[in-house]
Scaffold this motif. Structure first.
Motif, short mmCIF file in Angstrom:
data_model
loop_
_atom_site.label_atom_id
_atom_site.label_comp_id
_atom_site.label_asym_id
_atom_site.label_seq_id
_atom_site.Cartn_x
_atom_site.Cartn_y
_atom_site.Cartn_z
N ALA A 26 41.06 58.29 50.22
CA ALA A 26 40.33 57.12 50.71
C ALA A 26 41.14 56.30 51.71
CB ALA A 26 39.94 56.23 49.52
N LEU A 27 42.43 56.59 51.86
CA LEU A 27 43.30 55.81 52.74
C LEU A 27 42.80 55.69 54.19
CD1 LEU A 27 47.02 56.57 51.75
CD2 LEU A 27 45.81 54.38 51.67
N PRO A 28 42.24 56.76 54.78
CA PRO A 28 41.79 56.62 56.18
C PRO A 28 40.74 55.53 56.39
CG PRO A 28 41.92 58.95 55.57
CD PRO A 28 42.11 58.15 54.32
N TRP A 29 40.06 55.12 55.32
CA TRP A 29 39.02 54.10 55.45
C TRP A 29 39.48 52.74 54.93
CZ3 TRP A 29 38.16 59.16 54.04
CH2 TRP A 29 37.36 59.90 54.91
N ARG A 30 40.80 52.56 54.78
CA ARG A 30 41.31 51.28 54.30
C ARG A 30 41.12 50.20 55.38
NH1 ARG A 30 45.53 54.32 56.12
NH2 ARG A 30 47.12 53.32 57.43
N PRO A 31 41.00 48.94 54.96
CA PRO A 31 40.89 47.86 55.95
C PRO A 31 42.20 47.66 56.70
CG PRO A 31 41.01 46.98 53.71
CD PRO A 31 40.85 48.46 53.57
N ASP A 32 42.12 47.03 57.85
CA ASP A 32 43.30 46.85 58.70
C ASP A 32 44.39 46.03 58.03
OD1 ASP A 32 42.09 48.33 60.68
OD2 ASP A 32 41.25 46.56 61.70
N ASN A 33 43.98 45.09 57.16
CA ASN A 33 44.97 44.22 56.51
C ASN A 33 45.41 44.75 55.14
OD1 ASN A 33 42.43 43.80 55.39
ND2 ASN A 33 42.74 41.60 55.07
N PHE A 34 45.16 46.04 54.89
CA PHE A 34 45.59 46.64 53.63
C PHE A 34 47.12 46.70 53.61
CE2 PHE A 34 46.04 50.27 50.60
CZ PHE A 34 45.27 49.76 49.58
N PRO A 35 47.76 46.26 52.50
CA PRO A 35 49.23 46.19 52.47
C PRO A 35 49.91 47.54 52.74
CG PRO A 35 48.28 45.03 50.59
CD PRO A 35 47.16 45.78 51.24
N ALA A 36 50.90 47.53 53.61
CA ALA A 36 51.61 48.77 53.95
C ALA A 36 52.35 49.34 52.75
CB ALA A 36 52.59 48.50 55.10
N TRP A 37 52.92 48.45 51.90
CA TRP A 37 53.65 48.93 50.73
C TRP A 37 52.74 49.69 49.78
CZ3 TRP A 37 52.21 47.70 45.81
CH2 TRP A 37 51.38 46.57 45.63
N LEU A 38 51.44 49.28 49.75
CA LEU A 38 50.50 49.95 48.87
C LEU A 38 50.14 51.34 49.39
CD1 LEU A 38 48.95 49.65 46.29
CD2 LEU A 38 47.17 48.38 47.51
N VAL A 39 50.12 51.48 50.70
CA VAL A 39 49.89 52.81 51.29
C VAL A 39 50.99 53.77 50.85
CG1 VAL A 39 49.79 54.12 53.44
CG2 VAL A 39 48.67 51.89 53.30
N TRP A 40 52.24 53.33 50.98
CA TRP A 40 53.36 54.19 50.59
C TRP A 40 53.39 54.44 49.09
CZ3 TRP A 40 55.41 57.14 53.96
CH2 TRP A 40 55.49 56.74 55.29
N PHE A 41 52.97 53.45 48.30
CA PHE A 41 52.91 53.62 46.85
C PHE A 41 51.91 54.72 46.49
CE2 PHE A 41 51.15 52.55 42.66
CZ PHE A 41 52.31 52.49 41.91
N ILE A 42 50.76 54.71 47.16
CA ILE A 42 49.74 55.72 46.89
C ILE A 42 50.23 57.11 47.31
CG2 ILE A 42 47.46 56.52 47.62
CD1 ILE A 42 46.65 53.54 47.79
N VAL A 43 50.85 57.20 48.48
CA VAL A 43 51.37 58.49 48.96
C VAL A 43 52.44 59.02 48.00
CG1 VAL A 43 52.65 59.64 50.81
CG2 VAL A 43 50.82 58.01 51.37
N ALA A 44 53.36 58.13 47.61
CA ALA A 44 54.44 58.54 46.70
C ALA A 44 53.88 58.93 45.34
CB ALA A 44 55.46 57.42 46.57
N GLY A 45 52.89 58.18 44.85
CA GLY A 45 52.30 58.49 43.55
C GLY A 45 51.60 59.84 43.54
N ALA A 46 50.87 60.14 44.62
CA ALA A 46 50.17 61.42 44.69
C ALA A 46 51.17 62.58 44.79
CB ALA A 46 49.22 61.43 45.90
N ALA A 47 52.16 62.43 45.68
CA ALA A 47 53.16 63.50 45.86
C ALA A 47 54.00 63.68 44.60
CB ALA A 47 54.05 63.19 47.06
N GLY A 48 54.44 62.56 44.02
CA GLY A 48 55.27 62.65 42.82
C GLY A 48 54.50 63.20 41.64
N GLY A 49 53.24 62.82 41.49
CA GLY A 49 52.43 63.31 40.38
C GLY A 49 52.20 64.81 40.46
#
Length: 324
Positions: A136-159
């Motif tokens: 769902a990240l490609p459809w995130r709003p422009d003001n979506f926190p950058a740290w949360l993007v990296w958290f999601i990427v790290a969570g998916a890769a780590g999981g």
């Protein structure tokens, strides 16, 4: 016993501290005003979605048990999910019901199989939460926190990486074989048996569990959506798919089922969706109440199991020091 009591005191302390910090920053009267305007019909829909998800999750557990060769009827697993959800109303953890499921299913299968499949059942759900958010990240709003993007990427890769490590048990046996006694990943200790049970599920069963987890997580975001509609909010469904993984991970923090920790995070997580701090906290509190109260439907199921099995209720419930 004393250690368990200390852990429970820590959970209560974290929750109280979290709520205190939240109420220092937001207006309690405004939160209550938002909650007073709740639409009970949407709350009911959210309530029923939570309970319907238990049936779906029971099927996910069934796939894992079949993978390891355990023949437990689907109805029994649905029953245990409802009973576990009932105990979640009272235990100081969002995962206390899992302990009940392990203890009760150990009457039907070996304890290592019960524990291993319950852990894998939860873990596949958590992995797919992050994968769903990643998609769902490609459809995130422009003001979506950058740290949360990296958290999601790290969570998916780590999981995904950890799942591969668990399923390729020989790697973990090499890494943990040097640990002493029951902690060793080789031999006949509890950790070794647990890893064998997880690996024994096989990739086919795990793949099915991941597919069911995706359906469940779509339902999870949907009951957050209906909870937001109950408060008259217009939070996009896709946005909820982005932030629900963070709120789910916060259940791992020692607290009373995420109470306090989720409310601390809610203003930041929902700011990009246009929610004010008080409104975001009110939404988090409403979801907490719906999920906790969903355990009501597990009460008659629990009483039925007690009567059917001819056990005293205290024999069916977990001991207080087994809930953590």
């Amino acid at each position: 016993m004393m250690r368990k009591q200390a852990v429970n005191l820590l959970k209560v302390g974290v929750t109280i501290l979290g709520l205190y910090l939240v109420l220092r920053e937001v207006d309690l009267a405004s939160i209550l005003a938002v909650l007073r305007g709740v639409n009970v019909w949407w709350v009911f829909v959210s309530f029923m979605l939570v309970n319907a998800s238990l049936v779906l999750r029971a099927y996910r557990w069934l796939l894992l048990l079949r993978g390891v060769g355990a023949a437990v009827p689907f109805g029994r697993l649905v029953e245990l999910y409802f009973v576990g959800n009932f105990f979640n109303m009272f235990l100081l953890s969002g995962f206390g019901g899992d302990v009940v499921r392990v203890l009760e299913s150990a009457r039907d299968v070996p304890g290592s199989v019960a524990a291993g499949t319950v852990i894998l059942d939860r873990f596949t759900g958590l992995i797919m939460l992050f994968v769903m958010a990643l998609l769902a990240l490609p459809w995130r709003p422009d003001n979506f926190p950058a740290w949360l993007v990296w958290f999601i990427v790290a969570g998916a890769a780590g999981g995904v990486g950890l799942l591969v490590l668990l399923m390729q048990g020989r790697w973990l046996r090499r890494l943990g074989g040097w640990l002493p006694g029951p902690l060793s990943s080789v031999g006949s200790g509890p950790i070794a048996k647990l890893l064998q049970a997880v690996e024994g599920c096989g990739w086919r069963a795990v793949g099915g569990a991941l597919a069911v987890s995706l359906l469940f997580n779509l339902m999870l975001a949907l009951w957050w959506k209906t909870a937001s509609l109950a408060l008259g909010l217009d939070v996009a469904y896709g946005y909820l798919a982005l932030v629900v993984p963070v709120l789910s991970v916060l259940l791992l923090v020692p607290s009373v089922s995420g109470l306090g920790t989720n409310e601390m995070a809610a203003p930041t997580l929902f700011a990009a969706a246009g929610l004010g701090a008080e409104t975001a906290v009110a939404l988090s509190l409403l979801n907490f109440l719906v999920v906790r109260l969903s355990g009501i439907l597990g009460a008659p199921v629990y009483l039925w199991t007690v009567v059917r099995n001819g056990r005293h209720p205290q024999e069916s419930a977990p001991e207080p020091d087994q809930t953590s």
